[in-house]
Each structure stands twice: as structure tokens, then as C-alpha cells.
Write a protein that holds these residues in place. Structure first.
Motif, PDB file in Angstrom:
ATOM      1  N   SER A   1       1.138  -0.436  45.324  1.00  0.00           N
ATOM      2  CA  SER A   1       1.642   1.323  45.546  1.00  0.00           C
ATOM      3  C   SER A   1       1.010   1.436  46.650  1.00  0.00           C
ATOM      4  N   TYR A   2      -0.406   0.714  47.654  1.00  0.00           N
ATOM      5  CA  TYR A   2      -0.537   0.705  49.305  1.00  0.00           C
ATOM      6  C   TYR A   2       0.352   0.010  50.284  1.00  0.00           C
TER       7      TYR A   2
ATOM      8  N   LYS B   1       3.775   7.083  54.314  1.00  0.00           N
ATOM      9  CA  LYS B   1       3.935   8.226  53.106  1.00  0.00           C
ATOM     10  C   LYS B   1       2.514   7.715  53.348  1.00  0.00           C
ATOM     11  N   ALA B   2       1.626   7.433  54.281  1.00  0.00           N
ATOM     12  CA  ALA B   2       0.126   7.236  53.623  1.00  0.00           C
ATOM     13  C   ALA B   2      -0.566   8.990  53.653  1.00  0.00           C
ATOM     14  N   ALA B   3      -1.179   9.633  52.823  1.00  0.00           N
ATOM     15  CA  ALA B   3      -1.733  10.751  52.699  1.00  0.00           C
ATOM     16  C   ALA B   3      -3.158  10.494  52.787  1.00  0.00           C
ATOM     17  N   ALA B   4      -3.944  12.013  52.647  1.00  0.00           N
ATOM     18  CA  ALA B   4      -5.552  12.075  52.295  1.00  0.00           C
ATOM     19  C   ALA B   4      -6.227  10.383  52.168  1.00  0.00           C
ATOM     20  N   SER B   5      -5.601  10.479  50.654  1.00  0.00           N
ATOM     21  CA  SER B   5      -6.116   9.699  49.682  1.00  0.00           C
ATOM     22  C   SER B   5      -4.452   8.527  49.015  1.00  0.00           C
ATOM     23  N   LEU B   6      -4.759   7.601  49.281  1.00  0.00           N
ATOM     24  CA  LEU B   6      -4.178   7.172  47.935  1.00  0.00           C
ATOM     25  C   LEU B   6      -3.257   7.469  46.820  1.00  0.00           C
TER      26      LEU B   6
ATOM     27  N   SER C   1     -10.535   4.914  53.658  1.00  0.00           N
ATOM     28  CA  SER C   1     -10.831   6.015  53.903  1.00  0.00           C
ATOM     29  C   SER C   1      -9.327   6.288  52.677  1.00  0.00           C
ATOM     30  N   ALA C   2      -8.575   5.628  52.570  1.00  0.00           N
ATOM     31  CA  ALA C   2      -7.270   5.604  52.142  1.00  0.00           C
ATOM     32  C   ALA C   2      -7.225   5.754  50.091  1.00  0.00           C
ATOM     33  N   MET C   3      -8.560   5.079  50.053  1.00  0.00           N
ATOM     34  CA  MET C   3      -8.793   4.307  48.876  1.00  0.00           C
ATOM     35  C   MET C   3      -9.784   5.676  47.919  1.00  0.00           C
ATOM     36  N   LYS C   4      -9.910   6.010  48.826  1.00  0.00           N
ATOM     37  CA  LYS C   4     -11.250   7.792  48.384  1.00  0.00           C
ATOM     38  C   LYS C   4     -10.529   8.950  47.407  1.00  0.00           C
ATOM     39  N   GLY C   5     -10.871   8.952  46.634  1.00  0.00           N
ATOM     40  CA  GLY C   5     -10.457   9.569  45.296  1.00  0.00           C
ATOM     41  C   GLY C   5      -9.735   9.035  44.495  1.00  0.00           C
TER      42      GLY C   5
END
Ligand code: A3P
Length: 277
Positions: free
Chosen positions: A49-50, A58-63, A227-231
Motif C-alpha cells: 500500500s505504501y 496519493k500520500a495523505a495525512a496518514s497511510l 509520519s505517514a504511518m501514524k494512525g
């Protein structure tokens, strides 16, 4: 053993595959630029997915908020019109076998499907670790022997591994399907990234290849500050070892022999084989 499930179209599914969400996932009208990544759980979904998020920009606030997981009721609440009004490419995640795919029959859908498969011994071990005592959707509290039996009986979430993987493997030559393995991605990440980019029609400069390869390495993705993995819920559970062959810590010699016999009979002359190390 605390394991809750729901039967959907004759398959064992997690309870959060509600009729509403599953129905919506089957009805989605896909577009040619959309990408749906598909897997049996624990096969490298988060990793893939990453990769797709970075390649498509398409990177958003979190993955997890970078893609839609329509079949599941507990990720992010969404409506059909939210999805319909989103810009292309839209990214979708699914853990369904071929005949339960997002958008209906892949052969009649314009979107691209990328299926990632992993050797079933590692899948089964990783899944056992993942399901044991987690605080959401399960609380599986049985032991390894019982888990292995459930796995080989097709009684864990998402059903029978052989059926799942072979259902997509049969369609691997369709123009809108790319069939990948965890092992090929692990042994030669750059070749894997190049293959995925080509399938997605994404230009991959040497600089971008370097950057994506670095960002999707196990050690980078495992870093909590990333940061992308937060959440990502219970983040640590998604990054255990990231290796080929850690099943050896779980299978006894006798279990391994039984599994090999089952594997030989179920995979038969499919032409699909895995590296177990
Ligand atoms: P292990 O439990 O064997 O370590 P999924 O995302 O489908 O749930 O799959 C999880 C598995 O993929 C875990 O396997 C996890 O460690 C591994 N994984 C996650 N990110 C990875 C990466 N960047 N490289 C290699 N393996 C990764």
C-alpha cells in the motif's frame, strides 16, 4: 478461543465485513486510473500500500487515509458519494478472493488490481502473531497448534489460503491484473518497484526509485516517528520481522511435514511456487 467471525458468500470473514460495506465494495464503479491492491492478510499489504501511495503521489495525512477499505466497517466512515467524488487515481484495499472482488468481476472492471501473495507458512505464523491478544476485532487466545489447524481448515478470517491465492493466480495474465509475491519484492525491491511502476504507467526516474526504495524499507516503515504511518491501529503489530522464513520459529518438524504434503496436493499443477527459505 475468542475468535469472532461472520460468514459472507460462504467464506469465513471478520465481523467488520458487514453486508452494507461488502455490498458497497461490490457495487463501486471503478475507473481506469484506479488501483485496487489485494491480498490474503499478512502477505505484505501495508508494504504494498505504501509503495502504491508513493508511486501514485496519493500520500495523505496518514497511510490509512490514503486509500479506501470499502469492505470494512471500521476504518473510516464513508459514503458512496464521497468515493464517487474523489479525484483519480483512487486507491482501494481489499482482502477478498477473486469472486468477491471490489467492483464486481475484475474482468469487467476498468481499474487495475495488484495482488500480493506470500508463502503460506510465513502468512500463517505472521497471522498467529497478529491475531493473538490484539485489542480489536478478535482477541484470539488459542495456541499455535490450534491456529495452524484452523488455518489449514480454511477457518481463519478470509477463508482458505489456497483457494484465495489460486483464485487470483488463475487470472494473472489479465491486462488489469498484476500478480506479485512478497518474496520477489523482498529479494529484489528495486525490480519489484520497477514492475509495479510500469504496470501503473508511472514514470520512475532513478532518483525517485532511490527515494521510494528507501522509504518502503522495513526499517524505515517500522520507525514510529515516520509520519505517514501514524494512525495505523496497533502499529507495532504490522511490523514484526519482515523476513522470509520466520515460520521456522513456529512449525514443529511434524507440522512442517504435514503442511508440505498439504501444499503439494493443494497447489498441484498450478505452476505457482513460493520461496520458503
Ligand atoms: P511478519 O509478521 O512476518 O514480520 P500485512 O501488511 O499484509 O498485514 O503483512 C504484514 C507482514 O508484512 C508482517 O510480516 C510485516 O512485518 C511485513 N512487512 C511490513 N512492512 C514491510 C516491509 N517494508 N518490508 C518487508 N516486510 C514488511
Amino acid at each position: 478461543h475468542g475468535y469472532k467471525f461472520r460468514m459472507v458468500d460462504g467464506r469465513v470473514m471478520p465481523p467488520y465485513i458487514t453486508p452494507r460495506c461488502y455490498g458497497l465494495s461490490r457495487r463501486i464503479e471503478t475507473r481506469p486510473a484506479d488501483v485496487c491492491f489485494v491480498s490474503y492478510p499478512k502477505s505484505g499489504t501495508t508494504w504494498l500500500s505504501y509503495i502504491i501511495v508513493l508511486l501514485t503521489g496519493k500520500a495523505a495525512a496518514s497511510l490509512e487515509s490514503s486509500f479506501y477499505w470499502v469492505e470494512s466497517s471500521w476504518t473510516h466512515p464513508m459514503t458512496e458519494s464521497d468515493i464517487a467524488s474523489d479525484r483519480s487515481p483512487r486507491l482501494f484495499k481489499s482482502h477478498m478472493p477473486y469472486d468477491m472482488a471490489l467492483g464486481g468481476t475484475p474482468a469487467q472492471n476498468p481499474c487495475k488490481y495488484i495482488y500480493i501473495a506470500r508463502n503460506p507458512k510465513d502468512v500463517c505464523s505472521s497471522y498467529f502473531y497478529f491475531e493473538s491478544g490484539k485489542s480489536w476485532s478478535g482477541f484470539y487466545n488459542g495456541g499455535w497448534d490450534h491456529w495452524l489447524q484452523m488455518f489449514t481448515d480454511g477457518k481463519v478470517h478470509r477463508g482458505d489460503w489456497f483457494e484465495h491465492v489460486l483464485s487470483w493466480w488463475e487470472h494473472r495474465n489479465a491486462d488489469n491484473i498484476l500478480f506479485l509475491t512478497y518474496e520477489e519484492l523482498k529479494m529484489d525491491p528495486r525490480a519489484g518497484l520497477t514492475k509495479i511502476a510500469r504496470f501503473l504507467d508511472v514514470e520512475l526516474t532513478p532518483g525517485k526509485l532511490d527515494e521510494v526504495a528507501r522509504k518502503v524499507s522495513f526499517s524505515e516503515m517500522k520507525t514510529t516517528e515516520f509520519s505517514a504511518m501514524k494512525g495505523v491501529k496497533e502499529f507495532g503489530k504490522f511490523f514484526r520481522k519482515g523476513e522470509i522464513g520466520s515460520w521456522k520459529e513456529y512449525f514443529t518438524v511434524a507440522q512442517n511435514e504435514r503442511f508440505d504434503a498439504l501444499y503439494a496436493s493443494r497447489m498441484g499443477s498450478s505452476g505457482l511456487d513460493f520461496i520458503f527459505m
